[in-house]
Motif scaffolding. Structure first.
Motif, mmCIF file in Angstrom:
data_model
loop_
_atom_site.group_PDB
_atom_site.id
_atom_site.type_symbol
_atom_site.label_atom_id
_atom_site.label_comp_id
_atom_site.label_asym_id
_atom_site.label_seq_id
_atom_site.Cartn_x
_atom_site.Cartn_y
_atom_site.Cartn_z
ATOM 1 N N VAL A 69 0.831 -1.203 0.000
ATOM 2 C CA VAL A 69 0.000 0.000 0.000
ATOM 3 C C VAL A 69 0.864 1.251 0.000
ATOM 4 N N LYS A 70 1.919 1.244 0.797
ATOM 5 C CA LYS A 70 2.816 2.403 0.855
ATOM 6 C C LYS A 70 3.444 2.665 -0.508
ATOM 7 N N LEU A 71 3.887 1.613 -1.192
ATOM 8 C CA LEU A 71 4.476 1.777 -2.517
ATOM 9 C C LEU A 71 3.454 2.304 -3.516
ATOM 10 N N LEU A 72 2.224 1.806 -3.441
ATOM 11 C CA LEU A 72 1.185 2.258 -4.359
ATOM 12 C C LEU A 72 0.781 3.711 -4.106
ATOM 13 N N LEU A 73 0.843 4.136 -2.847
ATOM 14 C CA LEU A 73 0.423 5.488 -2.505
ATOM 15 C C LEU A 73 1.438 6.547 -2.906
ATOM 16 N N ASP A 74 2.689 6.165 -3.049
ATOM 17 C CA ASP A 74 3.716 7.141 -3.424
ATOM 18 C C ASP A 74 3.353 7.769 -4.760
ATOM 19 N N GLY A 75 3.257 9.076 -4.775
ATOM 20 C CA GLY A 75 2.923 9.785 -6.000
ATOM 21 C C GLY A 75 1.449 9.975 -6.236
ATOM 22 N N LEU A 76 0.583 9.421 -5.369
ATOM 23 C CA LEU A 76 -0.861 9.590 -5.559
ATOM 24 C C LEU A 76 -1.416 10.702 -4.672
ATOM 25 N N GLU A 77 -1.084 10.678 -3.391
ATOM 26 C CA GLU A 77 -1.569 11.729 -2.492
ATOM 27 C C GLU A 77 -0.619 12.923 -2.565
ATOM 28 N N THR A 78 -0.711 13.658 -3.655
ATOM 29 C CA THR A 78 0.238 14.740 -3.934
ATOM 30 C C THR A 78 -0.234 16.100 -3.427
ATOM 31 N N ALA A 79 -1.530 16.281 -3.223
ATOM 32 C CA ALA A 79 -2.035 17.575 -2.761
ATOM 33 C C ALA A 79 -1.766 17.730 -1.260
ATOM 34 N N PRO A 80 -1.152 18.836 -0.850
ATOM 35 C CA PRO A 80 -0.879 19.037 0.582
ATOM 36 C C PRO A 80 -2.147 19.434 1.322
ATOM 37 N N PRO A 81 -2.144 19.334 2.649
ATOM 38 C CA PRO A 81 -3.289 19.830 3.418
ATOM 39 C C PRO A 81 -3.553 21.301 3.111
ATOM 40 N N LEU A 82 -4.814 21.686 3.190
ATOM 41 C CA LEU A 82 -5.209 23.050 2.854
ATOM 42 C C LEU A 82 -4.646 24.059 3.851
ATOM 43 N N ASP A 83 -4.086 25.135 3.325
ATOM 44 C CA ASP A 83 -3.718 26.286 4.146
ATOM 45 C C ASP A 83 -4.989 27.099 4.388
ATOM 46 N N PRO A 84 -5.453 27.226 5.640
ATOM 47 C CA PRO A 84 -6.715 27.931 5.893
ATOM 48 C C PRO A 84 -6.747 29.352 5.337
ATOM 49 N N GLY A 85 -5.589 29.980 5.182
ATOM 50 C CA GLY A 85 -5.556 31.332 4.641
ATOM 51 C C GLY A 85 -6.066 31.412 3.209
ATOM 52 N N ARG A 86 -6.062 30.294 2.505
ATOM 53 C CA ARG A 86 -6.505 30.288 1.108
ATOM 54 C C ARG A 86 -8.024 30.303 0.966
ATOM 55 N N LEU A 87 -8.736 30.095 2.062
ATOM 56 C CA LEU A 87 -10.196 30.130 1.990
ATOM 57 C C LEU A 87 -10.699 31.484 1.490
ATOM 58 N N ALA A 88 -9.969 32.540 1.788
ATOM 59 C CA ALA A 88 -10.389 33.883 1.370
ATOM 60 C C ALA A 88 -10.357 34.051 -0.141
ATOM 61 N N GLU A 89 -9.674 33.150 -0.858
ATOM 62 C CA GLU A 89 -9.593 33.253 -2.311
ATOM 63 C C GLU A 89 -10.791 32.642 -3.023
ATOM 64 N N ALA A 90 -11.638 31.924 -2.292
ATOM 65 C CA ALA A 90 -12.672 31.105 -2.932
ATOM 66 C C ALA A 90 -14.033 31.788 -2.916
ATOM 67 N N ASP A 91 -14.902 31.314 -3.841
ATOM 68 C CA ASP A 91 -16.286 31.775 -3.927
ATOM 69 C C ASP A 91 -17.262 30.770 -3.307
ATOM 70 N N ALA A 92 -16.870 29.508 -3.232
ATOM 71 C CA ALA A 92 -17.775 28.478 -2.746
ATOM 72 C C ALA A 92 -16.972 27.250 -2.344
ATOM 73 N N ILE A 93 -17.617 26.382 -1.580
ATOM 74 C CA ILE A 93 -17.056 25.090 -1.197
ATOM 75 C C ILE A 93 -17.867 24.006 -1.890
ATOM 76 N N VAL A 94 -17.182 23.074 -2.553
ATOM 77 C CA VAL A 94 -17.834 21.940 -3.199
ATOM 78 C C VAL A 94 -17.360 20.669 -2.515
ATOM 79 N N ILE A 95 -18.304 19.880 -2.005
ATOM 80 C CA ILE A 95 -17.992 18.622 -1.332
ATOM 81 C C ILE A 95 -18.507 17.478 -2.199
ATOM 82 N N LEU A 96 -17.619 16.563 -2.560
ATOM 83 C CA LEU A 96 -17.985 15.440 -3.412
ATOM 84 C C LEU A 96 -18.436 14.244 -2.573
ATOM 85 N N ALA A 97 -19.417 13.533 -3.079
ATOM 86 C CA ALA A 97 -19.926 12.349 -2.392
ATOM 87 C C ALA A 97 -18.923 11.208 -2.469
#
Length: 273
Positions: free
Chosen positions: A79-107
């Motif tokens: 699993v560790k080998l398979l995950l390398d390179g897949l979870e590439t997006a870092p955790p959200l910086d809360p300061g970036r919320l001010a840049e957005a118009d809306a929140i979209v949550i996927l099912a």
């Protein structure tokens, strides 16, 4: 405006995209069911046993390969080998919320039998996304859209997400999209609702493993995406002790998800694009 954000939620449904895409959708589901663990490796074993009647060496080799694959896909090392390179997006910086118009949550799916909730409800994956999306909505004051249809029948995922957000987390839902059957349709249907009203910069909430595919589809649909991944699975380190090579139920679940995402990315690249 914030006054508009508190307006009654709007539920959007859309017609199917035609027989061609519907056929592709069914084909994708069939192929994914055949290759994903545990069925995929077991089919290799079965094929090897059948082949062994006429080609003993080749058949036994194929059966052994299927058995090794079934065991390997359950281990933390794989699993560790398979995950390398897949979870590439870092955790959200809360300061970036001010840049957005809306929140979209996927099912992320539903539980069809939940008598304690009076019928259907969201599953654990959807609940993880809802919980994080609710936290971001309370922190930012941004309007929320939920997206998810009913690809397996039953009540649409988007409607169940709205119920959970409003009743369990006291977060109002501004838009509900309830006809999408996959991530590509999530993006297209959300775009048809949000972009005409000027909501083009979105905070996108989904699991870290799903984020690369989801972000690519939403950017293709014309959004500026601020990734808000949740549920990271690659945070553990390996000591390469015997326990890291022992099959686990969590290892099987994680490897299923990784292979599902990889297959989905390939499908979108070669079938749709």
């Amino acid at each position: 405006s914030r006054g508009q954000d508190r307006a009654a939620p709007q539920i959007y449904t859309h017609a199917f995209l035609g027989p061609h895409l519907f056929t592709m959708f069914l084909l994708k589901k069939l192929l994914s069911g055949l290759i994903l663990p545990p069925l995929g490796p077991l089919l290799l074993v079965a094929a090897g046993l059948l082949l062994a009647i006429r080609r003993p060496k080749l058949g036994r080799a194929l059966a052994a390969l299927g058995l090794v694959a079934a065991l390997a896909l359950c281990t933390p090392v794989t699993v560790k080998l398979l995950l390398d390179g897949l979870e590439t997006a870092p955790p959200l910086d809360p300061g970036r919320l001010a840049e957005a118009d809306a929140i979209v949550i996927l099912a992320g799916g539903t539980r069809g039998y939940a008598p304690e909730f009076g019928g259907e409800t969201v599953n654990a994956l959807s609940l993880e996304r809802i919980r994080y999306g609710a936290r971001l909505a309370r922190r930012s004051g941004l309007p929320v859209m939920v997206s998810g249809g009913a690809p397996k029948g039953g009540r649409p995922e988007g409607e169940l997400m709205k119920v959970s957000l409003e009743e369990d987390f006291s977060v109002p839902v501004r838009w509900v999209e309830s006809r999408s059957r996959d991530t590509r349709e999530n993006a297209d249907f959300c775009a048809s609702v949000l972009q005409p009203s000027g909501h083009r910069r979105i905070v996108l909430v989904t699991h870290a493993m799903h984020m690369p595919r989801a972000q690519a589809q939403f950017e293709r649909a014309g959004f500026k995406v601020i990734a808000a991944p949740v549920g990271f699975a690659s945070n553990h380190t390996l000591d390469y002790v015997p326990a890291d090579f022992a099959p686990t139920l969590q290892g099987l679940a994680d490897s299923w998800y990784v292979i599902y995402e990889a297959a989905g990315a390939l499908w979108y690249r070669y079938a749709y694009d």
